[in-house]
Design a protein around this motif. Structure first.
Motif, PDB file in Angstrom:
ATOM      1  N   GLY A 188      14.780 -23.588  46.237  1.00 28.64           N
ATOM      2  CA  GLY A 188      16.022 -24.338  46.413  1.00 28.64           C
ATOM      3  C   GLY A 188      16.135 -25.491  45.436  1.00 28.64           C
ATOM      4  N   GLU A 189      16.007 -25.202  44.126  1.00 26.45           N
ATOM      5  CA  GLU A 189      16.044 -26.283  43.161  1.00 26.45           C
ATOM      6  C   GLU A 189      16.582 -25.810  41.816  1.00 26.45           C
ATOM      7  N   ILE A 190      17.053 -26.782  41.027  1.00 23.58           N
ATOM      8  CA  ILE A 190      17.452 -26.570  39.641  1.00 23.58           C
ATOM      9  C   ILE A 190      16.511 -27.393  38.775  1.00 23.58           C
ATOM     10  N   THR A 191      15.983 -26.786  37.718  1.00 22.97           N
ATOM     11  CA  THR A 191      15.155 -27.512  36.766  1.00 22.97           C
ATOM     12  C   THR A 191      15.722 -27.309  35.365  1.00 22.97           C
ATOM     13  N   ALA A 192      15.295 -28.168  34.449  1.00 21.04           N
ATOM     14  CA  ALA A 192      15.705 -28.036  33.042  1.00 21.04           C
ATOM     15  C   ALA A 192      14.667 -28.705  32.166  1.00 21.04           C
ATOM     16  N   ASP A 193      14.597 -28.263  30.921  1.00 21.78           N
ATOM     17  CA  ASP A 193      13.810 -28.979  29.921  1.00 21.78           C
ATOM     18  C   ASP A 193      14.665 -30.146  29.435  1.00 21.78           C
ATOM     19  N   VAL A 194      14.091 -31.338  29.419  1.00 18.65           N
ATOM     20  CA  VAL A 194      14.832 -32.552  29.071  1.00 18.65           C
ATOM     21  C   VAL A 194      14.248 -33.149  27.799  1.00 18.65           C
ATOM     22  N   GLU A 195      15.104 -33.350  26.791  1.00 19.35           N
ATOM     23  CA  GLU A 195      14.681 -33.936  25.529  1.00 19.35           C
ATOM     24  C   GLU A 195      15.266 -35.340  25.408  1.00 19.35           C
ATOM     25  N   ARG A 196      14.387 -36.333  25.242  1.00 19.98           N
ATOM     26  CA  ARG A 196      14.800 -37.721  25.034  1.00 19.98           C
ATOM     27  C   ARG A 196      13.835 -38.382  24.064  1.00 19.98           C
ATOM     28  N   ASP A 197      14.386 -39.184  23.176  1.00 19.84           N
ATOM     29  CA  ASP A 197      13.569 -39.948  22.226  1.00 19.84           C
ATOM     30  C   ASP A 197      12.614 -39.059  21.441  1.00 19.84           C
ATOM     31  N   GLY A 198      13.071 -37.866  21.121  1.00 21.63           N
ATOM     32  CA  GLY A 198      12.270 -36.977  20.294  1.00 21.63           C
ATOM     33  C   GLY A 198      11.190 -36.218  21.018  1.00 21.63           C
ATOM     34  N   THR A 199      11.056 -36.405  22.315  1.00 23.35           N
ATOM     35  CA  THR A 199      10.058 -35.680  23.094  1.00 23.35           C
ATOM     36  C   THR A 199      10.742 -34.851  24.176  1.00 23.35           C
ATOM     37  N   THR A 200      10.131 -33.757  24.534  1.00 19.77           N
ATOM     38  CA  THR A 200      10.705 -32.841  25.522  1.00 19.77           C
ATOM     39  C   THR A 200       9.769 -32.701  26.712  1.00 19.77           C
ATOM     40  N   GLN A 201      10.324 -32.812  27.894  1.00 19.06           N
ATOM     41  CA  GLN A 201       9.575 -32.598  29.133  1.00 19.06           C
ATOM     42  C   GLN A 201      10.079 -31.323  29.776  1.00 19.06           C
ATOM     43  N   ASP A 202       9.216 -30.389  30.039  1.00 16.50           N
ATOM     44  CA  ASP A 202       9.601 -29.084  30.566  1.00 16.50           C
ATOM     45  C   ASP A 202       9.804 -29.114  32.075  1.00 16.50           C
ATOM     46  N   ASP A 203      10.744 -28.309  32.509  1.00 19.54           N
ATOM     47  CA  ASP A 203      10.950 -28.009  33.933  1.00 19.54           C
ATOM     48  C   ASP A 203      11.055 -29.260  34.803  1.00 19.54           C
ATOM     49  N   VAL A 204      11.937 -30.158  34.407  1.00 16.47           N
ATOM     50  CA  VAL A 204      12.178 -31.365  35.195  1.00 16.47           C
ATOM     51  C   VAL A 204      13.098 -31.020  36.367  1.00 16.47           C
ATOM     52  N   PRO A 205      12.710 -31.279  37.608  1.00 16.20           N
ATOM     53  CA  PRO A 205      13.582 -30.977  38.748  1.00 16.20           C
ATOM     54  C   PRO A 205      14.770 -31.940  38.775  1.00 16.20           C
ATOM     55  N   LEU A 206      15.987 -31.395  38.628  1.00 19.14           N
ATOM     56  CA  LEU A 206      17.188 -32.233  38.594  1.00 19.14           C
ATOM     57  C   LEU A 206      17.898 -32.298  39.938  1.00 19.14           C
ATOM     58  N   ALA A 207      17.811 -31.235  40.735  1.00 12.51           N
ATOM     59  CA  ALA A 207      18.525 -31.240  42.010  1.00 12.51           C
ATOM     60  C   ALA A 207      17.918 -30.232  42.962  1.00 12.51           C
ATOM     61  N   THR A 208      18.000 -30.557  44.238  1.00 13.15           N
ATOM     62  CA  THR A 208      17.701 -29.571  45.272  1.00 13.15           C
ATOM     63  C   THR A 208      19.011 -28.895  45.669  1.00 13.15           C
ATOM     64  N   VAL A 209      18.912 -27.656  46.137  1.00 14.75           N
ATOM     65  CA  VAL A 209      20.089 -26.838  46.406  1.00 14.75           C
ATOM     66  C   VAL A 209      20.042 -26.301  47.826  1.00 14.75           C
ATOM     67  N   THR A 210      21.162 -26.416  48.533  1.00 16.57           N
ATOM     68  CA  THR A 210      21.298 -25.771  49.837  1.00 16.57           C
ATOM     69  C   THR A 210      21.799 -24.358  49.580  1.00 16.57           C
ATOM     70  N   VAL A 211      20.864 -23.408  49.566  1.00 12.60           N
ATOM     71  CA  VAL A 211      21.182 -22.040  49.138  1.00 12.60           C
ATOM     72  C   VAL A 211      21.943 -21.300  50.229  1.00 12.60           C
ATOM     73  N   THR A 212      22.994 -20.605  49.829  1.00 13.95           N
ATOM     74  CA  THR A 212      23.768 -19.765  50.738  1.00 13.95           C
ATOM     75  C   THR A 212      23.726 -18.323  50.261  1.00 13.95           C
ATOM     76  N   ARG A 213      24.095 -17.425  51.140  1.00 10.13           N
ATOM     77  CA  ARG A 213      24.051 -16.017  50.780  1.00 10.13           C
ATOM     78  C   ARG A 213      25.005 -15.689  49.638  1.00 10.13           C
ATOM     79  N   ALA A 214      26.217 -16.232  49.666  1.00 10.95           N
ATOM     80  CA  ALA A 214      27.185 -15.939  48.617  1.00 10.95           C
ATOM     81  C   ALA A 214      26.816 -16.613  47.300  1.00 10.95           C
ATOM     82  N   MET A 215      26.036 -17.687  47.354  1.00 15.25           N
ATOM     83  CA  MET A 215      25.603 -18.443  46.182  1.00 15.25           C
ATOM     84  C   MET A 215      26.773 -19.024  45.386  1.00 15.25           C
ATOM     85  N   THR A 216      27.845 -19.365  46.067  1.00 15.61           N
ATOM     86  CA  THR A 216      28.973 -20.046  45.444  1.00 15.61           C
ATOM     87  C   THR A 216      29.186 -21.380  46.149  1.00 15.61           C
ATOM     88  N   ASP A 217      29.549 -22.390  45.372  1.00 18.43           N
ATOM     89  CA  ASP A 217      29.837 -23.722  45.909  1.00 18.43           C
ATOM     90  C   ASP A 217      28.700 -24.240  46.781  1.00 18.43           C
TER      91      ASP A 217
END
Length: 504
Positions: free
Chosen positions: A123-152
């Motif tokens: 139940g999460e979204i992650t992304a690689d984040v690049e700042r100041d010339g360095t990249t951090q992999d798989d940074v958790p940006l948000a938790t998600v309330t997952v539904t069956r339809a997976m919309t909204d």
């Protein structure tokens, strides 16, 4: 036979070669993973953040490499999603193509997001984040309330997101809704002898273990893919089967607003030594936080994008006591919101020492979106910017100049009786909302303590908004009065009394 029952139909279709293994062994962990492709993820991070970047930060969003942004500074879409579906746990893990660069001319920052991933099991979204010339992999940006339809799907920003996007107030804040969909048509399976195994693409509607029975019931062995595609839509929820009227009367509603964080801190601080009291249907969040006004009445028109709502409750600011009287005694009540296409006004009845002026236009409003969209018969608007008007500046006795940023607003209105209103925010950017007493006493708010008697807040932003313009310190009369108080004690009382006498 029992082992074969435990295999999902999706597994049998996607891994046809598994028949050679026989029914004597349970499927391994790797065999339970079905490859997925052709997915898209749409997420706007947070509407108020996009507004901040595009306006106050004088910045921009630049999508590339498969990512795009909707018109009018809208949400972002990442394409080419590939991954796996676990038929045992019914969890999906997807990675998406696309990059997003966020830059600010005014504040000089540059943030790069890439390799977005969605995991329905975690139940999460992650992304690689690049700042100041360095990249951090798989940074958790948000938790998600997952539904069956997976919309909204509802999202909540993480502490890491607050660090990435430059405001600790984002940690735990509501993010934009997330949608994950399969955009490419499912490839036809040539196995005509087992029509019951034809829905290998159905994991798009099966992010949760509880949804395992749905795909077997919705597809038809004789229906074409064109007729099958709409079938998951009704399963999104029975609450969406009846749409509310496009316009009508508001059944109920709440308004969250903190007026101005620095003003609340000043009132209860060591200069004014006063208190803040909410009453008549209004409450104040703990820690001298913002206010929630209730019992909304009014009208709405979603097609025209208009909303008029009047809220119950009052809030009183009282301070500078001398000989049993208070030089500061200001009450706001009967708050009214008027919106049209995302722009509008906030009005209130303003009482100064009991003398009331009705319908004073305190602030000009600007919502993140011009649209009024109802979900579950409720219209919700968050992070509505409020700018002090000339009349509002006069109501505050010249403490703040016209054009000063007030705390942002959040509001929700129910379109039908019984529609469930969200718990929402008090709009203060501070306080936990647990204190319903509605009273803030001097010295109780560590985060809103004053420095030098000028009403500036230590460690506090403008209602938690990144759009702060630095106007939190009261200007004009307040700054002068605070300085007088430090130097001459009761001198501030005389100055305020003279100002009031002049106004009369």
């Amino acid at each position: 036979m029992s082992a074969r029952r435990r295999r999902s139909l999706a597994l049998a279709a996607a891994v046809a070669t598994a028949a050679a293994l026989g029914a004597t062994a349970a499927p391994s962990a790797s065999a339970a993973e079905i490859p997925l492709n052709g997915y898209e993820l749409t997420w706007g991070i947070k509407a108020s953040y996009r507004t901040y970047v595009a306006t106050y930060a004088k910045g921009s969003f630049t999508p590339a490499a498969g990512a795009s942004q909707a018109e009018n500074n809208g949400a972002f879409t990442f394409t080419g999603g590939t991954g796996t579906y676990d038929s045992t746990t019914h969890a999906m893990a997807l990675g998406f193509q696309g990059e997003l660069t966020i830059t600010s001319e005014a504040h000089g920052f540059r943030i790069g997001l890439s390799d977005l991933k969605f995991d329905s099991g975690k139940g999460e979204i992650t992304a690689d984040v690049e700042r100041d010339g360095t990249t951090q992999d798989d940074v958790p940006l948000a938790t998600v309330t997952v539904t069956r339809a997976m919309t909204d799907m509802a999202t909540t920003l993480t502490e890491e997101a607050g660090d990435v996007f430059g405001s600790a107030t984002y940690a735990g804040a509501e993010g934009d809704q997330l949608t994950v969909v399969k955009k490419t048509d499912p490839e036809p399976e040539p196995s005509a002898t087992e029509p019951a195994t034809t829905p290998p693409a159905s994991p798009t509607a099966e992010p949760q273990p509880t949804g395992s029975a749905t795909p077997t019931a919705t597809p038809s062995a004789t229906a074409s893919p064109t007729t099958q595609a709409p079938t998951p839509t009704p399963s999104a929820g029975a609450s969406e089967t009846t749409a509310p009227a496009a316009k009508g009367e508001i059944a109920d509603g709440t308004l969250g607003w903190g007026v101005k964080q620095s003003f609340r801190a000043y009132v209860v601080g060591p200069v004014a030594k006063g208190k803040v009291t909410a009453s008549g249907g209004a409450t104040q969040a703990g820690g001298n936080g913002g206010f929630t006004f209730t019992g909304a009445t009014g009208t709405y028109d979603t097609e025209a994008g208009t909303l008029q709502a009047v809220y119950q409750g009052a809030v009183n600011f009282k301070g500078h006591e001398h000989d049993g009287a208070h030089s500061l005694d200001l009450t706001l009540s009967d708050l009214r919101i008027d919106l049209g296409q995302g722009k509008g006004t906030l009005s209130a009845d303003v009482a100064d020492h009991g003398e009331t002026t009705q319908d004073v236009v305190l602030a000009e409003l600007s919502a993140p979106s011009a649209a009024l969209t109802a979900k579950d018969d409720v219209i919700t608007l968050d992070a509505v910017n409020a700018t002090l008007t000339e009349a509002g500046a006069k109501a505050f006795g010249g403490f703040y100049a016209a054009g000063a940023e007030l705390d942002p607003l959040s509001l929700a209105v129910a379109l039908t009786e019984g529609a469930e209103l969200p718990s929402g925010s008090d709009g203060s950017g501070g306080g936990d909302g647990t204190d319903g007493s509605g009273t803030g006493n001097g010295g109780t708010d560590a985060s809103g303590s004053t420095a030098g008697g000028a009403g500036s807040t230590i460690g506090g932003g403008l209602g938690g908004s990144l759009a702060s313009t630095g106007s939190d310190v009261p200007a004009g009369a307040l700054g002068a009065a605070a300085g007088m108080a430090v130097a001459a004690g009761a001198g501030v009382v005389l100055a305020l009394r003279r100002r009031r006498a002049t106004a009369e």
